[in-house]
Design an enzyme around this catalytic site. Sequence first.
Site, PDB file in Angstrom:
ATOM      1  N   HIS A   5       0.841  -1.204   0.000  1.00 41.15           N
ATOM      2  CA  HIS A   5       0.000   0.000   0.000  1.00 41.15           C
ATOM      3  C   HIS A   5       0.879   1.259   0.000  1.00 41.15           C
ATOM      4  O   HIS A   5       0.636   2.205  -0.757  1.00 41.15           O
ATOM      5  CB  HIS A   5      -0.912  -0.051   1.231  1.00 41.15           C
ATOM      6  CG  HIS A   5      -1.852   1.106   1.384  1.00 41.15           C
ATOM      7  ND1 HIS A   5      -3.222   0.976   1.301  1.00 41.15           N
ATOM      8  CD2 HIS A   5      -1.631   2.422   1.626  1.00 41.15           C
ATOM      9  CE1 HIS A   5      -3.791   2.163   1.468  1.00 41.15           C
ATOM     10  NE2 HIS A   5      -2.839   3.057   1.685  1.00 41.15           N
ATOM     11  N   GLU A   6       1.921   1.246   0.848  1.00 42.49           N
ATOM     12  CA  GLU A   6       2.774   2.448   0.970  1.00 42.49           C
ATOM     13  C   GLU A   6       3.651   2.653  -0.268  1.00 42.49           C
ATOM     14  O   GLU A   6       3.810   3.786  -0.729  1.00 42.49           O
ATOM     15  CB  GLU A   6       3.640   2.372   2.227  1.00 42.49           C
ATOM     16  CG  GLU A   6       2.872   2.295   3.543  1.00 42.49           C
ATOM     17  CD  GLU A   6       1.736   3.294   3.654  1.00 42.49           C
ATOM     18  OE1 GLU A   6       1.866   4.431   3.163  1.00 42.49           O
ATOM     19  OE2 GLU A   6       0.688   2.943   4.228  1.00 42.49           O
TER      20      GLU A   6
ATOM     21  N   HIS B 150       1.707   4.288  -2.814  1.00 39.54           N
ATOM     22  CA  HIS B 150       1.641   5.743  -2.592  1.00 39.54           C
ATOM     23  C   HIS B 150       2.867   6.449  -3.171  1.00 39.54           C
ATOM     24  O   HIS B 150       2.765   7.518  -3.772  1.00 39.54           O
ATOM     25  CB  HIS B 150       1.615   6.068  -1.090  1.00 39.54           C
ATOM     26  CG  HIS B 150       0.250   6.130  -0.483  1.00 39.54           C
ATOM     27  ND1 HIS B 150      -0.734   7.000  -0.901  1.00 39.54           N
ATOM     28  CD2 HIS B 150      -0.293   5.448   0.564  1.00 39.54           C
ATOM     29  CE1 HIS B 150      -1.818   6.839  -0.159  1.00 39.54           C
ATOM     30  NE2 HIS B 150      -1.581   5.897   0.737  1.00 39.54           N
TER      31      HIS B 150
HETATM   32 ZN   LIG Z   1      -2.800   5.092   2.171  1.00 42.66          ZN
END
Ligand SMILES: [Zn+2]
Length: 199
Positions: free
Chosen positions: A149-150, A153
């Site tokens: 997830h990171e 980003h």
């Molecule tokens: Zn997030």
Amino acid sequence: MRLRILQYGSPVLRAKGARIDQIDERVRQLATDMIETMRAANGVGLAAQQIGQPLQLTVVDVSKVEDRPSTLRLNGKEVDPKTASPLILVNPEIVLGTETSLGIEGCLSFPEITGEIERAETVRAKAQALDGSPIELEASGLLARALQHEVDHLNGILFIDRMNSAAKVALASRLKRMQKETERDIRKTPRALEPETAL
Ligand SMILES: [Zn+2]
């Protein structure tokens, strides 16, 4: 210092983070502030884009999560992911394992929105620590999911991009509203939401 977490609609969330060539005092302070900000928001991870800095820097902390286990091998050694948290990763690169699973995710830039996302169950990653030393890790479970997830980003990819089309349709009007609110905030207080470009 706690930083403001930018919400969906902030253009910087779509920016690919620049590689950090020199880990100076400012980067170290940013990492410290990101950890404080993530913890205050009860988050499991935070990427630099979310506080307005398009840089390859993220922090992850699974130590408060009891019901979703993780494993971690750090530089070849099995370690407790809780005591190894928070992880601070500069310039992370990940390789995904082949097995995938569905799991619920939220995101600090999308208050009150969660979705079921398919992710690799395991990842291997290379990064640098804050002192510049190389880190190699292998993770599974929640930590593997958080890392994916990171790192998304850091490349301008958001978890809504990975939802299935039915979930996207169901969320469309909420997302549009959130985007409009953010754009209105930016017009009102442009300085507060513009990323600093000097780093
Ligand atoms: Zn997030």
